[in-house]
Write a protein that holds these residues in place. Structure first.
Motif, short mmCIF file in Angstrom:
data_model
loop_
_atom_site.label_atom_id
_atom_site.label_comp_id
_atom_site.label_asym_id
_atom_site.label_seq_id
_atom_site.Cartn_x
_atom_site.Cartn_y
_atom_site.Cartn_z
N GLY A 110 0.81 -1.20 0.00
CA GLY A 110 0.00 0.00 0.00
C GLY A 110 0.84 1.26 0.00
N LEU A 111 0.15 2.39 -0.05
CA LEU A 111 0.86 3.66 0.01
C LEU A 111 0.13 4.60 0.96
CD1 LEU A 111 -0.73 6.12 -1.66
CD2 LEU A 111 0.01 4.78 -3.60
N VAL A 112 0.89 5.55 1.46
CA VAL A 112 0.32 6.64 2.26
C VAL A 112 0.71 7.93 1.57
CG1 VAL A 112 0.34 7.83 4.48
CG2 VAL A 112 0.52 5.33 4.41
N MET A 113 -0.26 8.75 1.25
CA MET A 113 -0.01 10.01 0.56
C MET A 113 -0.39 11.15 1.49
SD MET A 113 -1.39 12.75 -1.22
CE MET A 113 -3.09 12.39 -1.66
N VAL A 114 0.55 12.05 1.72
CA VAL A 114 0.27 13.21 2.56
C VAL A 114 0.13 14.42 1.65
CG1 VAL A 114 1.13 14.69 4.42
CG2 VAL A 114 1.58 12.22 4.47
N PRO A 115 -1.06 15.02 1.62
CA PRO A 115 -1.21 16.21 0.78
C PRO A 115 -0.39 17.37 1.35
CG PRO A 115 -3.35 15.36 1.52
CD PRO A 115 -2.30 14.67 2.32
N TYR A 116 -0.08 18.33 0.52
CA TYR A 116 0.56 19.54 1.00
C TYR A 116 -0.45 20.27 1.88
CZ TYR A 116 2.43 24.28 0.94
OH TYR A 116 2.88 25.52 1.31
N GLN A 117 -0.02 20.58 3.12
CA GLN A 117 -0.97 21.04 4.13
C GLN A 117 -1.61 22.39 3.83
OE1 GLN A 117 -1.93 19.00 7.03
NE2 GLN A 117 -1.25 17.79 5.29
N ASP A 118 -0.95 23.23 3.06
CA ASP A 118 -1.53 24.54 2.78
C ASP A 118 -2.21 24.62 1.41
OD1 ASP A 118 -1.13 25.63 5.18
OD2 ASP A 118 0.28 27.18 4.54
N ALA A 119 -2.32 23.49 0.76
CA ALA A 119 -2.94 23.51 -0.56
C ALA A 119 -4.44 23.71 -0.41
CB ALA A 119 -2.67 22.21 -1.29
N ASP A 120 -5.06 24.25 -1.44
CA ASP A 120 -6.52 24.31 -1.41
C ASP A 120 -7.11 23.43 -2.50
OD1 ASP A 120 -5.69 25.78 -3.50
OD2 ASP A 120 -6.59 27.68 -2.84
N ALA A 121 -6.26 22.63 -3.13
CA ALA A 121 -6.76 21.65 -4.12
C ALA A 121 -6.23 20.29 -3.70
CB ALA A 121 -6.26 22.00 -5.51
N PHE A 122 -7.07 19.29 -3.76
CA PHE A 122 -6.69 17.97 -3.26
C PHE A 122 -6.89 16.90 -4.32
CE2 PHE A 122 -8.08 20.50 0.38
CZ PHE A 122 -6.90 20.50 1.11
N ILE A 123 -6.07 15.88 -4.23
CA ILE A 123 -6.20 14.76 -5.15
C ILE A 123 -7.39 13.93 -4.71
CG2 ILE A 123 -5.11 12.66 -6.02
CD1 ILE A 123 -2.40 14.06 -5.42
N GLU A 124 -8.32 13.74 -5.60
CA GLU A 124 -9.48 12.89 -5.30
C GLU A 124 -9.40 11.63 -6.16
OE1 GLU A 124 -13.27 15.04 -4.44
OE2 GLU A 124 -12.18 16.73 -5.30
N LYS A 135 6.59 -1.11 -18.19
CA LYS A 135 5.88 -1.26 -19.48
C LYS A 135 4.48 -1.81 -19.23
CE LYS A 135 9.95 -1.96 -22.38
NZ LYS A 135 10.99 -2.74 -21.65
N THR A 136 4.43 -2.91 -18.50
CA THR A 136 3.14 -3.50 -18.19
C THR A 136 2.77 -3.12 -16.77
OG1 THR A 136 4.01 -5.39 -19.38
CG2 THR A 136 1.86 -5.66 -18.35
N TRP A 137 1.61 -2.52 -16.62
CA TRP A 137 1.18 -2.08 -15.30
C TRP A 137 -0.04 -2.88 -14.85
CZ3 TRP A 137 3.93 1.46 -12.53
CH2 TRP A 137 4.88 2.20 -13.23
N LYS A 138 -0.05 -3.23 -13.59
CA LYS A 138 -1.23 -3.89 -13.03
C LYS A 138 -1.90 -2.93 -12.05
CE LYS A 138 -2.98 -7.79 -10.46
NZ LYS A 138 -2.73 -9.07 -9.81
N GLU A 139 -3.18 -2.67 -12.28
CA GLU A 139 -3.89 -1.77 -11.39
C GLU A 139 -4.22 -2.50 -10.09
OE1 GLU A 139 -7.01 1.41 -12.50
OE2 GLU A 139 -8.04 -0.48 -12.16
N VAL A 140 -3.81 -1.95 -8.98
CA VAL A 140 -4.08 -2.58 -7.69
C VAL A 140 -5.13 -1.83 -6.88
CG1 VAL A 140 -1.89 -3.82 -7.48
CG2 VAL A 140 -2.03 -1.42 -6.75
N ALA A 141 -5.34 -0.57 -7.21
CA ALA A 141 -6.35 0.22 -6.50
C ALA A 141 -6.78 1.38 -7.38
CB ALA A 141 -5.81 0.75 -5.18
N LYS A 152 -3.78 10.19 3.14
CA LYS A 152 -4.64 9.30 2.37
C LYS A 152 -3.92 7.97 2.15
CE LYS A 152 -7.87 12.33 1.83
NZ LYS A 152 -7.33 13.37 2.67
N LEU A 153 -4.71 6.89 2.19
CA LEU A 153 -4.13 5.56 2.03
C LEU A 153 -4.73 4.84 0.83
CD1 LEU A 153 -3.37 6.12 5.04
CD2 LEU A 153 -3.77 3.69 5.46
N SER A 154 -3.91 3.97 0.28
CA SER A 154 -4.41 2.97 -0.66
C SER A 154 -3.79 1.67 -0.20
CB SER A 154 -3.93 3.30 -2.07
OG SER A 154 -4.98 3.42 -2.94
N VAL A 155 -4.62 0.73 0.19
CA VAL A 155 -4.12 -0.53 0.73
C VAL A 155 -4.64 -1.65 -0.16
CG1 VAL A 155 -4.03 -2.01 2.77
CG2 VAL A 155 -4.28 0.46 3.03
N PHE A 156 -3.76 -2.54 -0.57
CA PHE A 156 -4.20 -3.57 -1.52
C PHE A 156 -3.54 -4.90 -1.21
CE2 PHE A 156 -1.34 -0.33 -3.22
CZ PHE A 156 -0.16 -1.05 -3.41
#
Ligand SMILES: *[C@@H]1O[C@H](CO)[C@@H](O)[C@H](O)[C@H]1NC(C)=O
Ligand SMILES: *[C@@H]1O[C@H](CO)[C@@H](O)[C@H](O)[C@H]1NC(C)=O
Ligand SMILES: *[C@@H]1O[C@H](CO)[C@@H](O)[C@H](O)[C@H]1NC(C)=O
Ligand SMILES: *[C@@H]1O[C@H](CO)[C@@H](O)[C@H](O)[C@H]1NC(C)=O
Ligand SMILES: *[C@@H]1O[C@H](CO)[C@@H](O)[C@H](O)[C@H]1NC(C)=O
Ligand SMILES: [Cu+2]
Length: 679
Positions: A110-124, A135-141, A152-156
């Motif tokens: 999995g991954l943990v993503m920390v947004p920039y704390q003063d941003a006003d736009a967020f990754i959704e 080359k070949t990617w497997k989507e896990v989440a 934010k977390l993505s755990v797979f």
């Protein structure tokens, strides 16, 4: 832990008046985590999710590349220890990506993503993929995160690879930190199914149902996306996952004045989702699947949360039980006429007959295992060891149906009950007391036929694992899949969670010799406040758990489980029988319908499964019915069959069903809808 679940709902104004403006609770009420400038500090707001399993990979072992970056804010900033530095991509539209090179193959969890704390736009909206070679990617989440500055977390399911790529559609996007976790690999075993991908959701799906008309999963939490506490708003956070378009769409439902946390849920005969009570204890809300609107309906007579609910053979909806928080006892039955939008009390539907012997008196009438049955009756199979029939005549009727077992207590609170074929109910797991109680592995096959007669009960061997707070779905072949749960009932404490799913295989000749077998483990705890639902393609969504605010058990996601019957021995997807058409797609009990398929259907291998709705281990909607059929005509690649819907409207309960057929290898088709109308 006697949490006053319904307490705040009763006195919101008072709670509000007492609020300190800097109180943590208030931040939750406003749907924010503390947005303070923490430059130089190594802490950020969290959503109180367990970190991905295993260990964080040392950032100094990683390197990154990205689609674009603004001068001074390159992507390597996500690896340094400071949350003041950040990656910012160029505001150019389209998809942006950041790829982490792990320097060698690892088993990534999995991954943990920390947004920039003063941003006003967020990754959704985002996707997470893993690759060996770029080359070949497997989507896990994939999915959508709640837009705020908390981590934010993505755990797979652990996936082997050297590269991990996070893609996002938002730009500019700001990321302060990106951590990657590795853990022990779980050897794939297609004979035991497969897990993945993870669907990240902007809320904890504590309740959910599959919209029959679209196949979308409608999931909801409470008035907030991460907590049910301090209900201030009489509204509900909902998210819709479209498994075909692979989109997640959040929505705040506030026009019905209903916090639909801990409700009763039932599909009506038109496939609309009828939600009753919960945090807003009298409300009735209908999700109209034809229009996509949430509609306010007439309220119940009795305050309820945690009640059992079920459709009746005539299309009405019956509820009973549901002591909740401070509103305890006297939760006799009532019945809802959907057409007339009218509730009628049934004081002689005696709730005390289904009381369990719980330590907490207010838990005694919770989570009834209700099954609408013949002649406008309801069979109550649990969780009390005494089983009962409820009838709708006059002020209601109550008839004992025998005991499920003969032990001194023997209740199965928070167990599961699944009708895996007409009149055959599997009950299993749970615990004597709602919480602070050891889980059970006990398994019961309960057979019913004529109303108001004793049910017959057979007790085969128990599950391998004792479970409470688990969830289950019936699969097209009639076996029952169970995931999650824990062996000590303790809400929001996942210490003893069960990672290995099981499935029940019914032995029709000798029911007592029916068996349980284990399937592939996963890594995410699915315990209290989790759900499982069968999807239209025969895979299973297993998600949620938590919604406890600043606890440590929030799970803003779900995972897809693919049963072994979909997989070849090398793990690839089998080719599946195809249903070309079902005519008519709307039938009455006893009707014959014409089904055209590409391949020949195996004997006794066709069924209809009523669409499920789930919350708190309860799914009274799903029921699987074998359908007899006659082969009418065949030609290479074209087969025409006549299927018969079960004749009794109490068996073929009204509503939408998924029709499945299996080929001679046991591979299920994708489903096609059949609606059974009330008579
Ligand atoms: C109700 O929800 C909508 C979004 O669906 C939101 O725009 C609106 O502000 C909400 N109204 C209140 C009073 O919270
Ligand atoms: C259905 O229930 C009613 C009321 O209890 C009873 O009078 C009637 O005989 C029942 N019908 C059948 C077919 O059992
Ligand atoms: C239902 O209960 C009410 C109140 O106890 C009583 O007046 C009424 O006669 C009952 N109706 C029937 C059909 O038993
Ligand atoms: C969680 O459960 C475990 C196992 O039952 C127990 O040892 C532990 O004390 C519990 N944690 C809390 C915070 O109560
Ligand atoms: C967690 O939330 C509860 C209830 O909302 C509150 O009483 C408690 O102080 C909070 N704890 C922390 C550490 O923020
Ligand atoms: Cu709850």
């Amino acid at each position: 832990m006697k949490v006053p679940w319904g307490f705040a709902a009763a006195v919101p104004a008072l709670v509000h008046a007492q609020m300190d403006p800097l109180d943590h609770d208030k931040l939750y009420q406003e749907g924010k985590t503390p947005a303070v400038d923490k430059f130089g500090e190594d802490t950020v707001p969290t959503l109180d999710q367990p970190k991905p399993p295993g260990q964080k990979i040392n950032p100094s072992d990683l390197s990154v590349t990205c689609s674009s970056s603004v001068t001074g804010h390159g992507c390597s900033n996500v690896l340094d220890p400071s949350i003041a530095s950040y990656w910012q991509n160029e505001d150019v539209g389209g998809t942006q990506w950041i790829t982490v090179d792990l320097e060698k193959e690892r088993s990534i969890s999995g991954l943990v993503m920390v947004p920039y704390q003063d941003a006003d736009a967020f990754i959704e909206t985002h996707t997470v993929e893993v690759s060996q070679d770029m080359k070949t990617w497997k989507e896990v989440a994939y999915g959508r995160w709640w837009p705020d500055n908390s981590e934010k977390l993505s755990v797979f399911q652990p996936e082997k690879g050297r590269y991990l790529r996070l893609q996002m559609t938002h730009s500019p996007a700001f990321i302060s930190e990106l951590d990657v976790y590795e853990t022990e690999y779980i050897q794939p075993d297609p004979k035991k199914g497969a897990w993945g991908p993870t669907i990240d959701l902007p809320l904890v799906p504590v309740s959910g149902a599959i919209d029959p008309t679209t196949g979308n999963l409608i999931g909801w939490s409470s008035w907030q996306y991460n907590t049910y506490l301090q209900n201030m708003g009489s509204k509900t956070q909902v998210s819709t996952w479209n498994p075909y378009k692979r989109t997640v769409t959040p929505r705040e439902v506030n026009q019905t004045n209903h916090d639909m946390f801990c409700p009763g849920i039932t599909f009506d005969e038109h496939g609309n989702i009828v939600v009753t009570g919960g945090n807003s204890a009298r409300q009735t809300t209908r999700y109209n699947t034809a229009t996509g609107q949430w509609e306010k309906r007439y309220h119940m007579n009795v305050d309820r949360g945690y009640q059992g609910a079920t459709i009746l053979s005539d299309g009405r909806i019956f509820v009973i039980g549901g002591s909740f928080g401070e509103v305890i006892g006297n939760k006799f039955g009532e019945v809802y006429d959907v057409q007339a939008d009218r509730w009628t009390e049934l004081p002689e539907c005696d709730v005390t007959k289904m009381y369990t012997e719980d330590l907490d008196s207010w838990r005694m009438d919770n989570h009834g295992w209700l099954f609408g049955w013949k002649n406008e009756t309801v069979f109550q199979a649990g969780p009390s060891k005494q089983m009962n029939w409820y009838g709708m005549v006059g002020n209601g009727t109550t008839t004992p149906a025998g005991d499920r077992n003969h032990e001194e207590y023997g209740d199965a609170m928070c167990g599961n009950a699944v009708m895996f074929d007409g009149g055959k109910i599997l009950g299993f797991g749970g615990s004597q007391d709602y919480e602070k109680s050891p889980a059970l592995d006990d398994t019961y096959i309960i057979s019913i036929d004529e109303p108001n007669t004793d049910a017959s009960v057979v007790q085969p061997a128990g599950m391998k694992y004792k479970r409470t707070f688990h969830n289950s779905v019936v699969l097209p072949d009639g076996s029952v899949f169970v995931a999650g749960g824990q062996d000590w009932g303790f809400p929001f404490n996942e210490t003893t969670f069960v990672s290995e799913p099981e499935r029940f295989v019914y032995n029709a000749k000798e029911p007592a010799k029916s068996t349980w077998e284990t399937w592939l483990p996963n890594t995410v705890a699915r315990t209290y406040h989790s759900i499982a639902l069968l999807l239209q393609d025969g895979t299973v969504f297993v998600g949620g758990g938590g919604l406890c605010g600043n606890c440590t058990a929030n799970h803003f996601d779900g995972q897809i489980f693919t049963p072994p019957s979909h997989l070849n021995s090398d793990g690839s997807l089998r080719s599946r029988p195809v249903i070309y058409s079902v005519e008519p797609a709307e039938a009455k009990p006893g009707d014959w319908i014409k089904v055209k398929t590409d391949s020949r259907i195996a004997e006794d291998a066709a069924s209809i499964i009523r669409y499920g709705s789930a919350t708190h281990t309860v799914d009274t909607d799903q029921r699987r019915l074998s359908v007899p059929f006659k082969r009418r005509w065949f030609w290479h690649g074209f087969n025409t069959y006549d299927f018969q819907i079960p004749e009794d409207p109490g068996v073929a309960a009204p509503g939408y069903y998924m029709l499945y057929v299996l080929d001679r290898y046991g591979t299920p088709s994708k489903s096609v809808n059949v609606r059974v109308a009330a008579v």
